[in-house]
Design a protein around this motif. Structure first.
Motif, PDB file in Angstrom:
ATOM      1  N   ALA A   1       0.808  -1.214   0.000  1.00 24.64           N
ATOM      2  CA  ALA A   1       0.000   0.000   0.000  1.00 24.64           C
ATOM      3  C   ALA A   1       0.850   1.276   0.000  1.00 24.64           C
ATOM      4  O   ALA A   1       0.527   2.229  -0.724  1.00 24.64           O
ATOM      5  CB  ALA A   1      -0.964  -0.001   1.183  1.00 24.64           C
ATOM      6  N   PRO A   2       1.931   1.358   0.793  1.00 26.31           N
ATOM      7  CA  PRO A   2       2.747   2.574   0.749  1.00 26.31           C
ATOM      8  C   PRO A   2       3.365   2.821  -0.619  1.00 26.31           C
ATOM      9  O   PRO A   2       3.507   3.971  -1.041  1.00 26.31           O
ATOM     10  CB  PRO A   2       3.829   2.307   1.814  1.00 26.31           C
ATOM     11  N   VAL A   3       3.745   1.741  -1.312  1.00 21.90           N
ATOM     12  CA  VAL A   3       4.312   1.898  -2.654  1.00 21.90           C
ATOM     13  C   VAL A   3       3.254   2.422  -3.615  1.00 21.90           C
ATOM     14  O   VAL A   3       3.502   3.346  -4.403  1.00 21.90           O
ATOM     15  CB  VAL A   3       4.891   0.560  -3.163  1.00 21.90           C
ATOM     16  N   VAL A   4       2.059   1.844  -3.551  1.00 23.07           N
ATOM     17  CA  VAL A   4       0.969   2.296  -4.429  1.00 23.07           C
ATOM     18  C   VAL A   4       0.655   3.762  -4.157  1.00 23.07           C
ATOM     19  O   VAL A   4       0.478   4.558  -5.090  1.00 23.07           O
ATOM     20  CB  VAL A   4      -0.287   1.429  -4.224  1.00 23.07           C
ATOM     21  N   ALA A   5       0.586   4.132  -2.888  1.00 28.70           N
ATOM     22  CA  ALA A   5       0.277   5.518  -2.535  1.00 28.70           C
ATOM     23  C   ALA A   5       1.358   6.462  -3.051  1.00 28.70           C
ATOM     24  O   ALA A   5       1.047   7.550  -3.565  1.00 28.70           O
ATOM     25  CB  ALA A   5       0.135   5.649  -1.019  1.00 28.70           C
ATOM     26  N   ALA A   6       2.617   6.050  -2.931  1.00 25.31           N
ATOM     27  CA  ALA A   6       3.712   6.903  -3.402  1.00 25.31           C
ATOM     28  C   ALA A   6       3.665   7.064  -4.918  1.00 25.31           C
ATOM     29  O   ALA A   6       3.828   8.173  -5.441  1.00 25.31           O
ATOM     30  CB  ALA A   6       5.051   6.317  -2.970  1.00 25.31           C
ATOM     31  N   VAL A   7       3.438   5.966  -5.629  1.00 29.71           N
ATOM     32  CA  VAL A   7       3.352   6.039  -7.092  1.00 29.71           C
ATOM     33  C   VAL A   7       2.187   6.921  -7.512  1.00 29.71           C
ATOM     34  O   VAL A   7       2.299   7.729  -8.437  1.00 29.71           O
ATOM     35  CB  VAL A   7       3.225   4.625  -7.702  1.00 29.71           C
ATOM     36  N   ARG A   8       1.066   6.796  -6.806  1.00 24.18           N
ATOM     37  CA  ARG A   8      -0.104   7.599  -7.158  1.00 24.18           C
ATOM     38  C   ARG A   8       0.146   9.078  -6.927  1.00 24.18           C
ATOM     39  O   ARG A   8      -0.272   9.918  -7.719  1.00 24.18           O
ATOM     40  CB  ARG A   8      -1.321   7.117  -6.371  1.00 24.18           C
TER      41      ARG A   8
END
Length: 416
Positions: free
Chosen positions: A143-150
């Motif tokens: 989730a942190p990776v997805v949030a950062a990419v977004r």
């Protein structure tokens, strides 16, 4: 008073002669920009070993930089992206000031391009071939990776003067992420190279063959065709599956082929060849294979492989979700089925056994020339790029690459 030529920079980690749909699309864009009157510089990577050298395009300056590549030869992965993106920031900051920058994904490249463009007060156009944060989410990234990419992707999209999306579905997502103005321009194919008339390969199988030509990756799921050959080889004696390309899933496909009842004798794995040779393989095939594995974040994509098959006059078998299904079925380009081994085996057997018929092949190639010309798509993106530049009084000449002028219809649909 005559206005000066707009200076356009293309910032991309992939470019011709590296064999990929994005390479062909961007080379066509560079040509269209030059023909329109722009001065074009391409900031890209040192090319890997290519199937064959290509003639330079007059008026296009290519500036290459060495980068890290993964074991399959691609610039793919965070370290690989950074090896291009960090030097790109300096290249954009200290090169001759452009009037507009056209940025190819990933979002990290868009991030450094926006930084440089803010400093130099230069507008940029972002080429959204897909939505990376959605793909990361679909593949189960933390989730942190997805949030950062977004966050990065949204920041890049919000800063772009224009966003070019390859499908309406991608366009909707870019707007949801904050893009100010998104224009849909579907991808195209070089219909001068991919056409139904011309030579077929000398080394083609003696019997009917199906071909998967292009990149193989986990999200494309080309293994469905290899697995289907266990059934197809029995239903259509002498049939062969040709896999022509490279990619991160290549070793897995070889392993699946070896596990077939005949030890993989019905599957031929061939490494990349020049475009003209790939077109010959498609032209001689009974069916062109295209796939997208559902639920990988690319359900809205439209693979350019569909266009290559259609332009070659070869029936397309598409296994997967998304807008390609409707285009294939509505225009009589072939068959669309679920990404399922049994469904693929049945359709593949039918198409391999079908008698040759020049009528559908001619109509398919004609549809591609009218609706899927890479020259027309590139000319449309060239117009968008120059319109977004710091030279608003420049009157863009309509490019006519390949004898095709831009079609308004190309801005109404999609491709990836």
């Amino acid at each position: 008073m005559t206005s000066r030529r707009p200076r356009v920079v293309l910032a991309t980690r992939i470019y011709s002669p590296e064999p990929a749909a994005a390479s062909f699309r961007l080379r066509a864009l560079a040509r269209a920009l030059v023909e329109s009157g722009a001065a074009v510089t391409v900031l890209t990577t040192t090319a890997p070993q290519a199937p064959a050298p290509e003639d330079p395009d007059p008026g296009v300056r290519i500036r290459r930089w060495p980068v890290l590549r993964d074991r399959t030869g691609y610039v793919r992965g965070y370290l690989q992206y950074l090896s291009f993106d960090v030097p790109l920031l300096l290249r954009l900051l200290f090169s001759t000031r452009p009037d507009v920058v056209v940025v190819e994904p990933p979002p990290t490249t868009g991030f450094v391009a926006r930084l440089a463009c803010v400093v130099r007060r230069v507008p940029y156009v972002y080429y959204a071939a897909d939505v990376w944060s959605d793909a990361a989410n679909s593949t189960g990234a933390p989730a942190p990776v997805v949030a950062a990419v977004r966050r990065v992707e949204g920041w890049v999209l919000r800063g772009a003067r224009r966003v070019v999306a390859v499908t309406e579905e991608v366009a909707e997502r870019t707007r949801a992420l904050g893009a100010r103005e998104t224009v849909v321009v579907r991808n195209g194919i070089d219909t001068d190279v991919f056409r139904p008339d011309g030579p077929v390969p000398d080394g083609a199988p003696a019997g009917p063959y199906a071909i998967y030509a292009g990149t193989t990756s986990e999200w494309q799921g080309a293994d469905v065709f290899v697995r289907a050959m266990a059934t197809v080889a029995e239903a259509v004696p002498g049939a062969t599956l040709v896999v022509l390309g490279q990619g991160s899933a290549w070793a897995d496909l070889e392993a699946v082929a070896r596990a077939l009842p005949d030890g993989g004798a019905c599957v031929r794995m061939l490494r990349p060849v020049p475009q003209a040779e790939a077109a010959a393989w498609l032209r001689g095939a009974a069916v062109a294979l295209v796939s997208l594995r559902p639920g990988q974040g690319y359900d809205f994509a439209f693979p350019t492989k569909v266009l290559a098959g259609a332009a070659s006059g070869t029936p397309v078998l598409y296994a997967g979700p998304g807008p390609a299904r409707g285009v294939i079925e509505e225009n009589g380009l072939g068959r669309a089925v679920a990404h399922d081994v049994d469904a693929v085996a049945e359709a593949m057997s039918d198409l391999l056994e079908a008698p040759a018929d020049d009528g559908p092949r001619t109509r398919s190639a004609g549809w591609a020339r009218t609706h899927a010309s890479i020259a027309a798509s590139a000319a449309e993106v060239a117009r968008i790029a120059v319109a977004a530049s710091r030279v608003p009084d420049h009157r863009l000449t309509a490019p006519t690459l390949g004898g095709v002028r831009p079609s308004p219809g190309l801005t109404e649909e999609h491709d990836a």
